[in-house]
Design a protein around this motif. Sequence first.
Motif, PDB file in Angstrom:
ATOM      1  N   MET A 114       0.836  -1.213   0.000  1.00  0.00           N
ATOM      2  CA  MET A 114       0.000   0.000   0.000  1.00  0.00           C
ATOM      3  C   MET A 114       0.866   1.257   0.000  1.00  0.00           C
ATOM      4  SD  MET A 114      -3.253  -0.554  -0.099  1.00  0.00           S
ATOM      5  CE  MET A 114      -2.987  -1.965  -1.121  1.00  0.00           C
ATOM      6  N   PHE A 115       1.937   1.246   0.819  1.00  0.00           N
ATOM      7  CA  PHE A 115       2.844   2.395   0.847  1.00  0.00           C
ATOM      8  C   PHE A 115       3.440   2.641  -0.540  1.00  0.00           C
ATOM      9  CE2 PHE A 115       3.928   1.582   5.621  1.00  0.00           C
ATOM     10  CZ  PHE A 115       2.746   2.172   5.995  1.00  0.00           C
ATOM     11  N   ILE A 135       4.149   5.855   5.444  1.00  0.00           N
ATOM     12  CA  ILE A 135       3.225   6.975   5.200  1.00  0.00           C
ATOM     13  C   ILE A 135       2.155   6.919   6.295  1.00  0.00           C
ATOM     14  CG2 ILE A 135       1.703   8.108   3.533  1.00  0.00           C
ATOM     15  CD1 ILE A 135       3.146   6.583   1.313  1.00  0.00           C
ATOM     16  N   GLY A 136       2.279   7.823   7.260  1.00  0.00           N
ATOM     17  CA  GLY A 136       1.423   7.787   8.453  1.00  0.00           C
ATOM     18  C   GLY A 136      -0.057   7.787   8.141  1.00  0.00           C
ATOM     19  N   PHE A 137      -0.499   8.677   7.248  1.00  0.00           N
ATOM     20  CA  PHE A 137      -1.929   8.772   6.924  1.00  0.00           C
ATOM     21  C   PHE A 137      -2.458   7.429   6.416  1.00  0.00           C
ATOM     22  CE2 PHE A 137      -5.227   9.272   3.685  1.00  0.00           C
ATOM     23  CZ  PHE A 137      -6.199   9.955   4.405  1.00  0.00           C
ATOM     24  N   LEU A 159      -3.980  20.174   4.610  1.00  0.00           N
ATOM     25  CA  LEU A 159      -3.556  19.099   5.512  1.00  0.00           C
ATOM     26  C   LEU A 159      -2.342  18.325   5.012  1.00  0.00           C
ATOM     27  CD1 LEU A 159      -7.002  17.591   6.631  1.00  0.00           C
ATOM     28  CD2 LEU A 159      -5.496  19.114   7.928  1.00  0.00           C
ATOM     29  N   THR A 160      -2.060  18.415   3.711  1.00  0.00           N
ATOM     30  CA  THR A 160      -0.926  17.659   3.155  1.00  0.00           C
ATOM     31  C   THR A 160       0.249  18.598   2.868  1.00  0.00           C
ATOM     32  OG1 THR A 160      -1.921  17.862   0.946  1.00  0.00           O
ATOM     33  CG2 THR A 160      -2.327  15.823   2.145  1.00  0.00           C
ATOM     34  N   PRO A 161       1.477  18.063   2.936  1.00  0.00           N
ATOM     35  CA  PRO A 161       2.656  18.920   2.729  1.00  0.00           C
ATOM     36  C   PRO A 161       2.715  19.456   1.301  1.00  0.00           C
ATOM     37  CG  PRO A 161       3.271  16.748   3.614  1.00  0.00           C
ATOM     38  CD  PRO A 161       1.838  16.671   3.198  1.00  0.00           C
ATOM     39  N   ASN A 162       3.317  20.639   1.159  1.00  0.00           N
ATOM     40  CA  ASN A 162       3.592  21.129  -0.199  1.00  0.00           C
ATOM     41  C   ASN A 162       4.941  20.562  -0.644  1.00  0.00           C
ATOM     42  OD1 ASN A 162       5.682  22.849   0.874  1.00  0.00           O
ATOM     43  ND2 ASN A 162       4.026  24.172   1.593  1.00  0.00           N
ATOM     44  N   ARG A 185       2.776  13.066   3.900  1.00  0.00           N
ATOM     45  CA  ARG A 185       4.093  13.060   4.555  1.00  0.00           C
ATOM     46  C   ARG A 185       4.697  11.651   4.489  1.00  0.00           C
ATOM     47  NH1 ARG A 185       7.215  15.389   8.830  1.00  0.00           N
ATOM     48  NH2 ARG A 185       8.171  13.746  10.069  1.00  0.00           N
ATOM     49  N   ILE A 186       5.959  11.575   4.092  1.00  0.00           N
ATOM     50  CA  ILE A 186       6.653  10.285   3.970  1.00  0.00           C
ATOM     51  C   ILE A 186       7.872  10.266   4.888  1.00  0.00           C
ATOM     52  CG2 ILE A 186       8.056   8.862   2.408  1.00  0.00           C
ATOM     53  CD1 ILE A 186       6.168   9.571   0.182  1.00  0.00           C
ATOM     54  N   ASP A 187       8.032   9.170   5.633  1.00  0.00           N
ATOM     55  CA  ASP A 187       9.219   8.973   6.457  1.00  0.00           C
ATOM     56  C   ASP A 187       9.991   7.776   5.907  1.00  0.00           C
ATOM     57  OD1 ASP A 187       8.788  11.003   8.519  1.00  0.00           O
ATOM     58  OD2 ASP A 187       7.059   9.793   9.091  1.00  0.00           O
ATOM     59  N   TYR A 188      11.309   7.886   5.955  1.00  0.00           N
ATOM     60  CA  TYR A 188      12.163   6.782   5.505  1.00  0.00           C
ATOM     61  C   TYR A 188      12.553   5.941   6.711  1.00  0.00           C
ATOM     62  CZ  TYR A 188      12.335  10.073   1.671  1.00  0.00           C
ATOM     63  OH  TYR A 188      11.978  10.948   0.677  1.00  0.00           O
TER      64      TYR A 188
END
Length: 604
Positions: free
Chosen positions: A308-309, A339-341, A580-583, A325-328
């Motif tokens: 899914m990610f 991806i937290g959301f 709500l989402t990053p630019n 927002r994405i974290d590695y």
Amino acid sequence: MTQKKPSFRGIIQSLGLVFGDIGTSPIYTLTVIFLLTKPTEDHVIGVLSLIVWTLILLVTVQYAWLAMSLGRRGEGGTIVLRELLVPLLRSGRQVAFITLLSFIGISLIVGDGVITPAISILSAVEGLLLIPGLEETKQWILIVIAGFIAIALFSVQKKGTEKVAAAFGPIMVVWFAALTLSGIGSIIHAPSVVKAVNPYYAINFLIENGITGFFVLSEVILCATGGEALYADMGHLGRAPIVRAWYFVFVALLINYLGQGAFVITHPEAKNVLFEMVFSQARPLYIPFLVLSIMATVIASQAMISGMFSIVYQGIATRVMPMFRIDYTSRERQSQIYIGFVNWFLLLAVLFIMFEFQRSSNLAAAYGLAVTGTMTLTGFMMTWIFLRRGKYWHAAVSIFVTIVNIAFLVSNTYKIPHGGFWSLIIAAIPFSMIMLYTRGQKKLYNALQPLPLDVFLLSYNQIYKAVNRISGTALFFAKDASEIPPYVVHTMFKNNILYEDNIIVSIVRRDDPFGVTGYFKEEIAPGLRSFEIQMGYMEIPDVEEILRDADIKEKTIFYGVEDITATNICWQAFSVIKKLTPNIVQFFKLPSNKLHGVVTRVEM
């Protein structure tokens, strides 16, 4: 020897990363089928024949052979099929149609992805009922246990699964070995089940049982759920190890399903076929087998979450989904992302599905609709590609497989009023978001009206000579250096903020999945340069590092912020998504102390 080791390692890895879902299907498939049809010997042989040929046609032929022959630099999946097909199309309408199909395909995979952990974990936990002393365990307790397992699984995602994933392959080797041994142990008692490999019994079952037999197909498809992972995960491990691992998995599944069928013939009263079969064969080993089955379902769920990610990231990179927002989670492999959301949306949906359906047998009533929809779309797009490329033999086989998929899809419409509507509702959420986001972005682009570069330069050259310039370098982000966004015009011309060195940075998505390059294009004007970053749509580039490698030492980074006002409820929802989402600069994690957002008010 040096050549064999990587492929053997790849085969073991693919057992953990690719085959978890299809590998845990034996836990519930036959149990659910014999809720619909009587477990007579003729019915058992007919159902087993349907299962065998479903695995051959829909997994081996459609995915292991046809789909996996279609890749882009080794990558597979719905978006890859779209990327392969679009250049072969002749009109804008055809491109729009295929784009819509790919959006539906992505959404159906999400709908299916929610049900996979719910049915897998819940069906494994229900195996506790066979342990002496736990027979009377209330169903709500089983749901709570399954819920806690799901919560634990989703909670560790942010820490990354790289270390744990190393154990997935060996655990699945043990799981498939256990399935094979238990299957052989039962076939010995009713060897007549082996004749199920003859397709005559599948066709005969459908003819003799008419409409009832046709609707049994809606449960038979459960044996092939997860088959699409062979193609979708091709980029992680390569085609060869996955196909080789499938031969092993296919034999293990075939023997186990035949064994379960033999057990049903000798024990027609069986309710939870796999667990009762193992319990009767090796009672002392039942609890270790139950623990192993729960571990296998967790691995299946983990593969789905990671998938899914990847799918959502492909959606972000191809600009059809918002920039979540994405974290590695890995220093070594940038493909390991969180991806937290997406993670928390999936967890809430999985828990809701568990509590809504209560039992795995009820959940099976919702499972399969999204899978067959995805498989049908894949078959349709594959056929079109083969026809356009002149591979008519492949196209003929693909057409036959697609017709089989359509038969399964139609039989699954029977599930819609029995809970199948939930998978469609869940799939409708990402589909609505994709449609709203893509249309909103298009409308926003039209409303902002970027300035053509030649018009921009007329004013820029005059102002650059006239105003006092700030020392240092400023970066401005734009989709394309040939079209200047309004925020750049406002910053330079209205606010007279002009640096000695101004660089317009554009990030361009390439059609191929991998590769990242950053380079200066020609100097546009005195004090104005263009820097382009080209990235494959599967890449997760470190933009700050690319800028450092190009020896860009910026003092400040400007980016546009849209303040959207709207009376239409759809555009209001789009405005909320944008807030709500990053630019772009937040998404690529550029240094926050250098960022300056320039607000532009937009009426939609």
